[in-house]
Motif scaffolding. Structure first.
Motif, PDB file in Angstrom:
ATOM      1  N   ALA A 224      -1.943   0.599  -6.029  1.00  0.00           N
ATOM      2  CA  ALA A 224      -3.194  -0.220  -6.431  1.00  0.00           C
ATOM      3  C   ALA A 224      -3.096  -0.709  -7.750  1.00  0.00           C
ATOM      4  O   ALA A 224      -3.685  -1.957  -8.054  1.00  0.00           O
ATOM      5  CB  ALA A 224      -4.396   0.528  -6.056  1.00  0.00           C
ATOM      6  N   ASP A 225      -2.475  -0.143  -8.657  1.00  0.00           N
ATOM      7  CA  ASP A 225      -2.599  -0.512 -10.009  1.00  0.00           C
ATOM      8  C   ASP A 225      -1.632  -1.592 -10.284  1.00  0.00           C
ATOM      9  O   ASP A 225      -1.852  -2.379 -11.528  1.00  0.00           O
ATOM     10  CB  ASP A 225      -2.130   0.848 -11.174  1.00  0.00           C
ATOM     11  N   VAL A 226      -0.611  -1.892  -9.549  1.00  0.00           N
ATOM     12  CA  VAL A 226      -0.020  -3.210  -9.713  1.00  0.00           C
ATOM     13  C   VAL A 226      -0.840  -4.595  -9.700  1.00  0.00           C
ATOM     14  O   VAL A 226      -0.668  -5.429 -10.297  1.00  0.00           O
ATOM     15  CB  VAL A 226       1.226  -3.409  -8.661  1.00  0.00           C
ATOM     16  N   PHE A 227      -1.911  -4.434  -8.823  1.00  0.00           N
ATOM     17  CA  PHE A 227      -2.738  -5.772  -8.645  1.00  0.00           C
ATOM     18  C   PHE A 227      -3.956  -5.604  -9.812  1.00  0.00           C
ATOM     19  O   PHE A 227      -4.372  -6.673  -9.918  1.00  0.00           O
ATOM     20  CB  PHE A 227      -3.284  -5.428  -7.236  1.00  0.00           C
ATOM     21  N   LYS A 228      -4.049  -4.617 -10.615  1.00  0.00           N
ATOM     22  CA  LYS A 228      -4.868  -4.872 -11.764  1.00  0.00           C
ATOM     23  C   LYS A 228      -4.745  -5.803 -12.527  1.00  0.00           C
ATOM     24  O   LYS A 228      -5.612  -6.433 -13.226  1.00  0.00           O
ATOM     25  CB  LYS A 228      -4.985  -3.524 -12.335  1.00  0.00           C
ATOM     26  N   SER A 229      -3.452  -6.235 -12.982  1.00  0.00           N
ATOM     27  CA  SER A 229      -3.065  -7.042 -14.037  1.00  0.00           C
ATOM     28  C   SER A 229      -3.606  -8.495 -13.688  1.00  0.00           C
ATOM     29  O   SER A 229      -4.066  -9.283 -14.577  1.00  0.00           O
ATOM     30  CB  SER A 229      -1.561  -7.118 -14.248  1.00  0.00           C
ATOM     31  N   ARG A 230      -3.547  -8.972 -12.592  1.00  0.00           N
ATOM     32  CA  ARG A 230      -4.144 -10.253 -12.086  1.00  0.00           C
ATOM     33  C   ARG A 230      -5.614 -10.433 -12.124  1.00  0.00           C
ATOM     34  O   ARG A 230      -6.114 -11.316 -12.679  1.00  0.00           O
ATOM     35  CB  ARG A 230      -3.856 -10.583 -10.547  1.00  0.00           C
ATOM     36  N   TYR A 296      -2.946   8.292  -2.305  1.00  0.00           N
ATOM     37  CA  TYR A 296      -4.490   7.774  -2.648  1.00  0.00           C
ATOM     38  C   TYR A 296      -4.461   6.526  -3.387  1.00  0.00           C
ATOM     39  O   TYR A 296      -5.196   5.950  -3.519  1.00  0.00           O
ATOM     40  CB  TYR A 296      -5.590   9.026  -2.894  1.00  0.00           C
ATOM     41  N   ARG A 297      -3.141   6.559  -4.285  1.00  0.00           N
ATOM     42  CA  ARG A 297      -3.188   5.406  -5.178  1.00  0.00           C
ATOM     43  C   ARG A 297      -2.356   4.157  -4.312  1.00  0.00           C
ATOM     44  O   ARG A 297      -2.483   2.947  -5.180  1.00  0.00           O
ATOM     45  CB  ARG A 297      -2.186   5.728  -6.309  1.00  0.00           C
ATOM     46  N   SER A 298      -2.056   4.155  -3.190  1.00  0.00           N
ATOM     47  CA  SER A 298      -1.739   3.061  -2.517  1.00  0.00           C
ATOM     48  C   SER A 298      -2.826   2.121  -2.108  1.00  0.00           C
ATOM     49  O   SER A 298      -3.962   2.644  -1.889  1.00  0.00           O
ATOM     50  CB  SER A 298      -0.793   3.612  -1.230  1.00  0.00           C
ATOM     51  N   VAL A 299      -2.529   0.788  -2.096  1.00  0.00           N
ATOM     52  CA  VAL A 299      -3.663  -0.246  -1.893  1.00  0.00           C
ATOM     53  C   VAL A 299      -3.595  -0.283  -0.169  1.00  0.00           C
ATOM     54  O   VAL A 299      -4.691  -0.950   0.166  1.00  0.00           O
ATOM     55  CB  VAL A 299      -3.377  -1.480  -2.325  1.00  0.00           C
ATOM     56  N   ILE A 300      -2.957   0.551   0.410  1.00  0.00           N
ATOM     57  CA  ILE A 300      -3.155   0.450   1.847  1.00  0.00           C
ATOM     58  C   ILE A 300      -4.383   1.396   2.192  1.00  0.00           C
ATOM     59  O   ILE A 300      -3.927   2.617   2.136  1.00  0.00           O
ATOM     60  CB  ILE A 300      -1.691   0.661   2.728  1.00  0.00           C
ATOM     61  N   ASN A 301      -5.336   0.871   2.878  1.00  0.00           N
ATOM     62  CA  ASN A 301      -6.359   1.789   3.278  1.00  0.00           C
ATOM     63  C   ASN A 301      -6.310   2.370   4.351  1.00  0.00           C
ATOM     64  O   ASN A 301      -7.099   1.904   5.383  1.00  0.00           O
ATOM     65  CB  ASN A 301      -7.822   1.142   2.920  1.00  0.00           C
ATOM     66  N   GLN A 315      -9.685   2.446  -6.255  1.00  0.00           N
ATOM     67  CA  GLN A 315      -9.475   1.075  -6.355  1.00  0.00           C
ATOM     68  C   GLN A 315     -10.714   0.524  -7.100  1.00  0.00           C
ATOM     69  O   GLN A 315     -10.544  -0.219  -7.981  1.00  0.00           O
ATOM     70  CB  GLN A 315      -9.374   0.347  -4.946  1.00  0.00           C
ATOM     71  N   HIS A 316     -11.892   0.986  -6.736  1.00  0.00           N
ATOM     72  CA  HIS A 316     -12.866   0.263  -7.408  1.00  0.00           C
ATOM     73  C   HIS A 316     -13.035   0.882  -9.013  1.00  0.00           C
ATOM     74  O   HIS A 316     -13.188   0.124  -9.917  1.00  0.00           O
ATOM     75  CB  HIS A 316     -14.294   0.962  -6.909  1.00  0.00           C
TER      76      HIS A 316
END
Length: 363
Positions: A224-230, A296-301, A315-316
């Motif tokens: 999930a943290d990969v998507f934070k930069s955008r 739990y750190r994956s963006v796939i829920n 993610q929140h």
């Protein structure tokens, strides 16, 4: 000094916690466990039924995307949304997304505004480019104009949305001279919330920030943290452009599937994702990458309710977003499984997510 955001924003009450929605791309794929593919008419009716069932479970919003390739039934997604508008009464509805690049913004606004009137003011538009590009040739557009078409038509959609009478001139359509664009939504703005869909491009996130519009970002997989930069770039750009970034909503979306047992959720859902991706995107989803979603750190829920709650809250914390939209019907998932997922969302996941993401004193 920040300026008032000029565009129409969705009404999100942060004091009630993270909004939770469902979206469908309207795929019409066989069930990989049985090989059965239901008729197209039944698939469309099940999308409408899913929206009704989601509203009964307390879900906040429902989106229908547009696709024009084989194995989809959502070519006329606005018509499906119109049926959902008529058969629901509370839940927000949205296009997710409307491919504005190959659409006439005037007609998009006319359709969406009509749906808003049918629904009693619940319609939103999410405008995107298209990840599957066969529709450019089908609808008579040149793929070489991919970026220019989107930017011009998105800007025109915003202008129409915020002005009843429009003067406009561009490259890809005839000019508008004091054009009266109706019907108008019956709200204080006479317009609709319009989001900009952002894929994997940092440039697109940057442009969303420059425009000061709500941003919608879909995630396929990975940490999930990969998507934070955008999201960070979007907010930083908006602030530097003079907007109040705290007032600009962010929505994220991605694969979702729950079961009482995490391993069973992954075992059952993986064939849907893998075979569905093969047919619609040309290659499957790597099995090892999908299995890593149990972290739990994956963006796939995907997982049991407790794991999914942990994932969404993580993610929140990362994104500080306002809305999460789950795609749980992709790849021929049966209606029984869709309803079972919605039941678990309503009974277990939604109450916990709302409880821990409420922001007191904010609306």
């Amino acid at each position: 000094m920040t300026k008032i955001n000029p565009h129409i924003m969705p009404g999100i009450d942060k004091s009630k916690g993270l909004e939770f929605g469902l979206y469908t791309l309207g795929d019409h794929l066989p069930n990989p466990h049985t090989g059965e593919r239901i008729p197209a008419g039944r698939r469309i009716k099940e999308i409408i039924e899913t929206a009704q069932y989601a509203e009964q479970a307390g879900i906040d919003t429902f989106q229908v995307g547009e696709s024009h390739q084989d194995d989809f039934v959502s070519q006329a997604h606005m018509i499906i949304l119109s049926a959902i508008a008529q058969s629901t009464g509370r839940m927000k509805i949205a296009s997710g997304s409307t491919i504005i690049s190959t659409s006439d913004p005037v007609r998009v606004f006319e359709d969406a505004s009509t749906i808003d009137l049918i629904s009693g003011g619940r319609m939103e538009v999410i405008a995107g480019r298209a990840s599957r590009v066969g529709l450019y040739e089908l609808l008579g557009y040149n793929l070489n104009d991919y970026e220019a078409l989107f930017e011009e038509k998105f800007d025109l959609l915003l202008k129409i949305n915020e002005n009843e009478y429009v003067d406009w001139q561009g490259e890809f359509r005839a000019p508008l001279n004091n054009a009266h664009v109706i019907p108008r939504p019956e709200n204080e703005h006479n317009g609709l919330p319009v989001w900009r869909a952002v894929g994997g491009s940092m440039a697109s996130a940057h442009k969303a920030g420059l425009a000061g519009v709500p941003m919608y970002q879909a995630h396929l997989g990975g940490p999930a943290d990969v998507f934070k930069s955008r999201i960070d770039l979007y907010r930083q750009t908006a602030a530097e452009a003079g907007y109040d970034a705290s007032k600009l909503p962010v929505a994220t979306a991605g694969f979702f599937f729950t079961h009482e047992d995490t391993l069973e959720a992954y075992r059952k859902y993986y064939p849907h994702i893998n075979e569905g991706m093969k047919r619609t995107n040309g290659q499957g989803f790597p099995k090892q990458g999908f299995a890593q979603g149990q972290d739990y750190r994956s963006v796939i829920n995907v997982g049991d309710p407790e794991l999914i709650i942990e994932k969404i809250l993580y993610q929140h914390e990362l994104f500080n977003h306002d809305r999460y939209i789950a795609q749980l019907d992709f790849g021929g998932v049966t209606m029984d499984d869709i309803k079972r997922n919605i039941d678990i969302i309503g009974e277990k996941i939604l109450p916990a997510v709302k409880k821990y993401t409420k922001r007191q004193g904010e609306q």
